[in-house]
Enzyme design. Structure first.
Site, PDB file in Angstrom:
ATOM      1  N   HIS A   9       0.832  -1.211   0.000  1.00  0.00           N
ATOM      2  CA  HIS A   9       0.000   0.000   0.000  1.00  0.00           C
ATOM      3  C   HIS A   9       0.862   1.254   0.000  1.00  0.00           C
ATOM      4  O   HIS A   9       1.912   1.312   0.628  1.00  0.00           O
ATOM      5  CB  HIS A   9      -0.999   0.000   1.154  1.00  0.00           C
ATOM      6  CG  HIS A   9      -0.444   0.223   2.525  1.00  0.00           C
ATOM      7  ND1 HIS A   9      -0.251   1.484   3.053  1.00  0.00           N
ATOM      8  CD2 HIS A   9      -0.070  -0.653   3.495  1.00  0.00           C
ATOM      9  CE1 HIS A   9       0.205   1.376   4.295  1.00  0.00           C
ATOM     10  NE2 HIS A   9       0.347   0.094   4.579  1.00  0.00           N
TER      11      HIS A   9
ATOM     12  N   ASP B  70       6.084   1.750   6.716  1.00  0.00           N
ATOM     13  CA  ASP B  70       4.658   1.494   6.540  1.00  0.00           C
ATOM     14  C   ASP B  70       4.051   2.527   5.583  1.00  0.00           C
ATOM     15  O   ASP B  70       3.542   3.541   6.034  1.00  0.00           O
ATOM     16  CB  ASP B  70       3.967   1.543   7.907  1.00  0.00           C
ATOM     17  CG  ASP B  70       2.515   1.121   7.868  1.00  0.00           C
ATOM     18  OD1 ASP B  70       2.112   0.494   6.877  1.00  0.00           O
ATOM     19  OD2 ASP B  70       1.796   1.425   8.827  1.00  0.00           O
TER      20      ASP B  70
ATOM     21  N   GLU C 278      -5.182   1.937   2.274  1.00  0.00           N
ATOM     22  CA  GLU C 278      -5.123   0.752   3.140  1.00  0.00           C
ATOM     23  C   GLU C 278      -5.401   1.109   4.587  1.00  0.00           C
ATOM     24  O   GLU C 278      -6.044   0.352   5.321  1.00  0.00           O
ATOM     25  CB  GLU C 278      -3.736   0.099   3.024  1.00  0.00           C
ATOM     26  CG  GLU C 278      -3.569  -1.205   3.788  1.00  0.00           C
ATOM     27  CD  GLU C 278      -3.043  -1.046   5.210  1.00  0.00           C
ATOM     28  OE1 GLU C 278      -2.985  -2.046   5.932  1.00  0.00           O
ATOM     29  OE2 GLU C 278      -2.702   0.102   5.598  1.00  0.00           O
ATOM     30  N   GLU C 279      -4.909   2.268   5.013  1.00  0.00           N
ATOM     31  CA  GLU C 279      -4.952   2.632   6.430  1.00  0.00           C
ATOM     32  C   GLU C 279      -6.351   2.930   6.952  1.00  0.00           C
ATOM     33  O   GLU C 279      -6.541   3.101   8.153  1.00  0.00           O
ATOM     34  CB  GLU C 279      -4.045   3.842   6.688  1.00  0.00           C
ATOM     35  CG  GLU C 279      -2.569   3.620   6.367  1.00  0.00           C
ATOM     36  CD  GLU C 279      -1.860   2.757   7.400  1.00  0.00           C
ATOM     37  OE1 GLU C 279      -2.548   2.228   8.293  1.00  0.00           O
ATOM     38  OE2 GLU C 279      -0.638   2.610   7.307  1.00  0.00           O
TER      39      GLU C 279
ATOM     40  N   ASP D 164       3.938  -5.460   3.422  1.00  0.00           N
ATOM     41  CA  ASP D 164       3.581  -4.304   4.248  1.00  0.00           C
ATOM     42  C   ASP D 164       4.506  -4.310   5.460  1.00  0.00           C
ATOM     43  O   ASP D 164       4.306  -5.083   6.392  1.00  0.00           O
ATOM     44  CB  ASP D 164       2.111  -4.411   4.674  1.00  0.00           C
ATOM     45  CG  ASP D 164       1.611  -3.162   5.382  1.00  0.00           C
ATOM     46  OD1 ASP D 164       2.434  -2.286   5.699  1.00  0.00           O
ATOM     47  OD2 ASP D 164       0.394  -3.070   5.618  1.00  0.00           O
TER      48      ASP D 164
ATOM     49  N   HIS E 148       3.323   5.052  11.770  1.00  0.00           N
ATOM     50  CA  HIS E 148       2.229   6.004  11.990  1.00  0.00           C
ATOM     51  C   HIS E 148       2.675   7.185  12.844  1.00  0.00           C
ATOM     52  O   HIS E 148       1.841   7.837  13.489  1.00  0.00           O
ATOM     53  CB  HIS E 148       1.005   5.322  12.625  1.00  0.00           C
ATOM     54  CG  HIS E 148       0.483   4.183  11.832  1.00  0.00           C
ATOM     55  ND1 HIS E 148      -0.130   3.096  12.406  1.00  0.00           N
ATOM     56  CD2 HIS E 148       0.477   3.937  10.505  1.00  0.00           C
ATOM     57  CE1 HIS E 148      -0.484   2.242  11.471  1.00  0.00           C
ATOM     58  NE2 HIS E 148      -0.124   2.728  10.303  1.00  0.00           N
TER      59      HIS E 148
END
Length: 432
Positions: free
Chosen positions: A219, A240, A274-275, A309, A392
């Protein structure tokens, strides 16, 4: 069902926290989410210190069915929900997004999650591409993977609703096009969604069996949950998941450099959104499944899908190189990957150690394929509980990643593609 009443109460309270009051409900577009069976317990822990919150608000009804949690929320609150999940129950899995309650209920009763589910397309029975694989593995370069990660990190936050997110998608499209510009059997296209950022799909058309498809993907979006008020702020997303996109890109580069010409069609995918519930990959994977008149799914001949991922973080000594996620994935495909690792990575310069881990329901885009009855697997960088603590956040940067680690994932991707798509006449066809 025993325990359902208490779970409903917990999830209703959770929705109150996430959704807001009656005015928000009336003015917002609604979507249905399905999450894992651990969300209710996490919600209870989260509410323990906030019992007085939202007691007077009116919210929809929520259910726990077949061990999964089902709720509807405002579409604009998907970021907020995603952030809550990762802060309240880290590593507990993700969620999928559905347009209606009926669609969500189909997901919780999905036959693809039940023991004995049969896939329509077979995996190869033998590994017989040693020459092609050996040539390809020698060409994998960790520094090129880090270079791609650095370029993607340079866009800043690649949130699916931002112009920078779309610029990153355009960059990937251009990179992939440049790698395959001499190949008449190769194309790249943007896949449009109902938001700003596109997904990207590169295709090498199979020479003899073009209707049979093999997929690898990652992603392209990134999100910041360190700042819960604005997830679009400062999310470089190096591990990520720029690292996954870079692994897919390196696999494409190497196959183009060797001139590999597959019998089956190969799809290289960089998924958007994706998130926030795997929304990009869900729309793409849904294209491979259609409803018959009887309401049963008829699946196209997708042999398998592999998700990358988070591939670059090295947790330190004593940890295997690659961990195969063994929940909500295909045991058969995990077995095939293990077979590849034993054949091609048991010793020498290409040695790769491996183990297993669990990540919960819908923890990455492999779930979009699994739920459509297509075997999928997810090789991960560490045991989930010991994975990269910086994702994140503004600290998810390329300087914290390991080129050698990421290169191992690219090698597995190449082995997977060569053995499942198979070379025409058992050799590379475009170049020496």
């Amino acid at each position: 069902m025993k325990g359902m009443s208490g779970s409903k109460t917990i999830l209703t309270a959770l929705a109150m926290l996430l959704v807001g009051g009656p005015c928000t409900y009336a003015q917002s577009s609604r979507l249905w989410i399905v999450t894992g069976d651990n969300v209710a317990a996490a919600a209870q822990r989260s509410l323990a210190s906030r019992q007085s919150v939202a007691d007077d608000l009116v919210v929809p009804t929520f259910q726990v069915i077949n061990g999964m949690s089902v709720a509807d929320i405002a579409e604009k609150d998907l970021d907020r929900f995603s952030n809550w999940m990762r802060s309240a129950c880290p590593r507990c899995g993700g969620f999928t997004v559905h347009a209606s309650r009926e669609a969500a209920l189909k997901e919780v009763d999905n036959p693809a999650y039940k023991p004995g589910f049969r896939y329509l397309a077979p995996l190869p029975e033998t590994l017989d591409q040693q020459s092609a694989v050996s040539r390809a593995l020698e060409r994998v370069k960790g520094d090129k993977i880090l270079s791609t990660i650095t370029m993607l990190q340079g866009f800043g936050t690649r949130h699916f609703e931002t112009s920078k997110g779309q610029e990153a998608a355009e960059f990937v499209r251009r990179e992939w096009e440049s790698m395959g510009q001499e190949r008449p059997d190769f194309t790249v296209a943007l896949f449009s969604h109902g938001w700003v950022q596109n997904s990207v799909i590169g295709t090498i058309r199979g020479a003899s069996r073009p209707d049979e498809v093999v997929v690898i993907g990652a992603h392209i979006d990134s999100i910041n949950w360190k700042n819960k008020d604005n997830p679009k702020e400062n999310a470089p997303g190096a591990d990520d998941d720029a690292s996954g996109v870079a692994v897919v890109t390196e696999a494409l580069r190497v196959l183009m450099e060797t001139g590999f010409k597959p019998q089956r069609t190969i799809k290289f995918m960089a998924y958007s959104a994706e998130e926030v519930g795997l929304r990009g990959s869900a729309e793409i994977a849904d294209r491979y499944a259609v409803e018959s008149k009887e309401g049963q799914k008829v699946i196209q001949k997708v042999i398998a899908a592999l998700q990358f991922d988070m591939t670059g973080f090295n947790p330190g000594p004593g940890t295997q190189d690659i961990h195969l996620v063994n929940d909500y994935t295909s045991p058969e495909l995990n077995g095939f990957l293990t077979k590849l690792l034993k054949e091609y990575n048991h010793s020498g310069a290409h040695t790769i150690t491996h183990g297993e881990t669990k990540c919960g329901y819908a923890c990455s885009d492999h779930a979009s394929w699994t739920r459509n009855g297509i075997r999928a697997a997810y090789p991960f960088e560490a045991p989930v509980e010991g994975s990269n603590p910086h994702i994140h956040t503004p600290d998810d940067v390329v300087s914290k990643l390991d080129a050698t680690k990421a290169a191992r994932f690219a090698k597995l991707a190449i082995e997977f593609l060569i053995e499942t798509a198979k070379a025409v006449d058992g050799r590379e066809s475009y170049r020496n």
